[in-house]
Design a protein around this motif. Structure first.
Motif, short mmCIF file in Angstrom:
data_model
loop_
_atom_site.label_atom_id
_atom_site.label_comp_id
_atom_site.label_asym_id
_atom_site.label_seq_id
_atom_site.Cartn_x
_atom_site.Cartn_y
_atom_site.Cartn_z
N ASP A 195 35.46 50.18 46.04
CA ASP A 195 34.99 49.39 44.91
C ASP A 195 36.04 49.38 43.79
O ASP A 195 36.32 48.34 43.20
CB ASP A 195 33.68 49.97 44.37
CG ASP A 195 32.51 49.78 45.32
OD1 ASP A 195 32.64 48.98 46.27
OD2 ASP A 195 31.47 50.42 45.12
N GLY B 290 39.15 47.38 44.79
CA GLY B 290 38.85 45.96 44.91
C GLY B 290 38.53 45.29 43.60
O GLY B 290 38.96 44.15 43.34
N ASP B 291 37.80 45.99 42.73
CA ASP B 291 37.31 45.35 41.51
C ASP B 291 38.24 45.53 40.32
O ASP B 291 38.19 44.73 39.38
CB ASP B 291 35.92 45.90 41.16
CG ASP B 291 35.11 44.94 40.32
OD1 ASP B 291 35.17 43.73 40.59
OD2 ASP B 291 34.42 45.41 39.39
N ARG C 111 43.23 46.26 42.27
CA ARG C 111 43.91 45.18 43.00
C ARG C 111 44.63 44.26 42.03
O ARG C 111 45.78 43.86 42.26
CB ARG C 111 42.88 44.39 43.81
CG ARG C 111 43.41 43.09 44.44
CD ARG C 111 44.31 43.37 45.61
NE ARG C 111 44.80 42.14 46.23
CZ ARG C 111 45.96 41.57 45.94
NH1 ARG C 111 46.76 42.11 45.05
NH2 ARG C 111 46.34 40.46 46.55
N LEU D 78 40.23 43.33 50.99
CA LEU D 78 39.65 43.29 49.65
C LEU D 78 39.64 41.88 49.08
O LEU D 78 38.69 41.49 48.39
CB LEU D 78 40.41 44.23 48.72
CG LEU D 78 40.22 45.72 48.99
CD1 LEU D 78 41.08 46.55 48.05
CD2 LEU D 78 38.75 46.13 48.85
N ASP D 79 40.68 41.09 49.37
CA ASP D 79 40.70 39.71 48.89
C ASP D 79 39.60 38.89 49.55
O ASP D 79 38.94 38.06 48.90
CB ASP D 79 42.06 39.07 49.15
CG ASP D 79 43.14 39.59 48.21
OD1 ASP D 79 42.80 40.33 47.27
OD2 ASP D 79 44.32 39.27 48.43
N ALA E 148 36.35 39.99 47.98
CA ALA E 148 36.19 39.47 46.62
C ALA E 148 35.73 38.02 46.63
O ALA E 148 34.90 37.61 45.81
CB ALA E 148 37.50 39.62 45.85
N TYR F 165 32.22 37.20 44.73
CA TYR F 165 32.16 36.30 43.59
C TYR F 165 31.95 34.85 44.01
O TYR F 165 32.07 33.94 43.19
CB TYR F 165 33.42 36.47 42.74
CG TYR F 165 33.48 37.83 42.08
CD1 TYR F 165 32.71 38.11 40.96
CD2 TYR F 165 34.25 38.85 42.63
CE1 TYR F 165 32.72 39.36 40.38
CE2 TYR F 165 34.28 40.11 42.04
CZ TYR F 165 33.51 40.36 40.93
OH TYR F 165 33.52 41.61 40.35
N ARG G 5 28.01 44.79 46.55
CA ARG G 5 28.95 44.79 47.67
C ARG G 5 28.24 45.11 48.99
O ARG G 5 28.70 44.69 50.07
CB ARG G 5 30.07 45.80 47.41
CG ARG G 5 31.25 45.69 48.37
CD ARG G 5 32.29 46.76 48.06
NE ARG G 5 32.90 46.57 46.75
CZ ARG G 5 33.98 45.83 46.54
NH1 ARG G 5 34.56 45.22 47.55
NH2 ARG G 5 34.49 45.72 45.34
#
Length: 263
Positions: free
Chosen positions: A9, A12-13, A16, A75-76, A79, A83, A214
């Motif tokens: 988390d 990633g949040d 990154r 992670l991209d 994400a 979102y 998530r």
């Protein structure tokens, strides 16, 4: 919150977009408000290095860890789903996989978890489908060493037939109930955060919000709206998440930047 999940988390949040790297001291500071102790952070980092998600790096402030290319891709992709960016309308095709599953149960379970994360549901033994193709699924199956065939299947039975199909592959009512539960559980957590709340507390609340949201990466394949029940709870839940995540972002960012500077 498990240390490994909290690290995913965090990277990633927050990390990154800050170069994907941080010292171990910063990681310990950033996970402390979440109730994760330093030994657990170190253990989780070591595990993520062995699994190919993190790699050691020497930073000016001391030893640290940065994201591997594999982790950046994951992670991209996560994400974009968290979102809800870059979504397109459904073209009436399902991505269909026919797989010769591994003989070892632990390997089968691991593969099933990975396919579920990518948005695939099991229609029957060895047959998986998704409303949208996942770009990394070929590499995933090749790395797992399984034989597979992949098809783009046009559905010609209309929305009614397609709804019946997805009900076989996913427990849609259970996903809807989870969305309603998410809003009920997180409303008091984020509602307690006001303009007078300190950044550390706001950061912890936002982490709890993002962590809970998530989890839907493993529950919700984000099926087309036309195939979902009317008044789908996921729509209201997504609006709630977007609103609260944006509201808490400035305070969370300030706390993250503070920890990175202090470390």
């Amino acid at each position: 919150m498990q240390a490994r999940s909290a690290l995913f988390d965090l990277y990633g949040d927050h990390l990154r977009q800050r170069g994907g790297r941080a010292t171990i001291a910063a990681l310990i500071r950033l996970l402390a408000p979440l109730g994760v102790a330093a030994p657990a952070v170190r253990t989780a980092v070591s595990r993520m290095v062995r699994q190919g998600w993190l790699a050691p790096v020497r930073l000016p402030a001391g030893p640290g860890y940065h994201l591997t290319p594999r982790a950046v891709r994951r992670l991209d992709e996560a994400a974009a789903r968290i979102y809800r960016t870059g979504r397109s309308s459904w073209d009436g095709h399902f991505d269909l996989l026919v797989i010769s599953a591994p003989d070892v149960r632990t390997e089968r379970d691991r593969l099933a978890a990975e396919l579920t994360f990518l948005g695939y549901g099991r229609l029957e033994t060895g047959v998986w489908l998704a409303a949208r193709p996942a770009g990394e699924v070929d590499g995933l199956l090749a790395d797992a060493g399984v034989r597979f065939e992949r098809f783009s299947a046009a559905h010609t039975g209309g929305d009614t037939g397609a709804r019946e199909l997805i009900m076989r592959a996913w427990n849609v009512p259970a996903v809807g109930a989870s969305y309603a539960g998410f809003v009920a559980q997180l409303t008091p957590v984020v509602g307690a955060i006001t303009r007078l709340t300190d950044d550390r507390t706001a950061y912890a609340a936002r982490c709890a919000l993002v962590h809970a949201w998530r989890a839907f990466l493993f529950r919700d394949p984000q099926l087309p709206a036309s195939l979902l029940p009317p008044d789908w709870p996921g729509t209201a839940a997504a609006a709630f998440f977007d609103r609260q995540a944006a509201r808490l972002r400035p305070a969370a960012d300030r706390f993250v930047d503070h920890c990175l500077r202090e470390s």
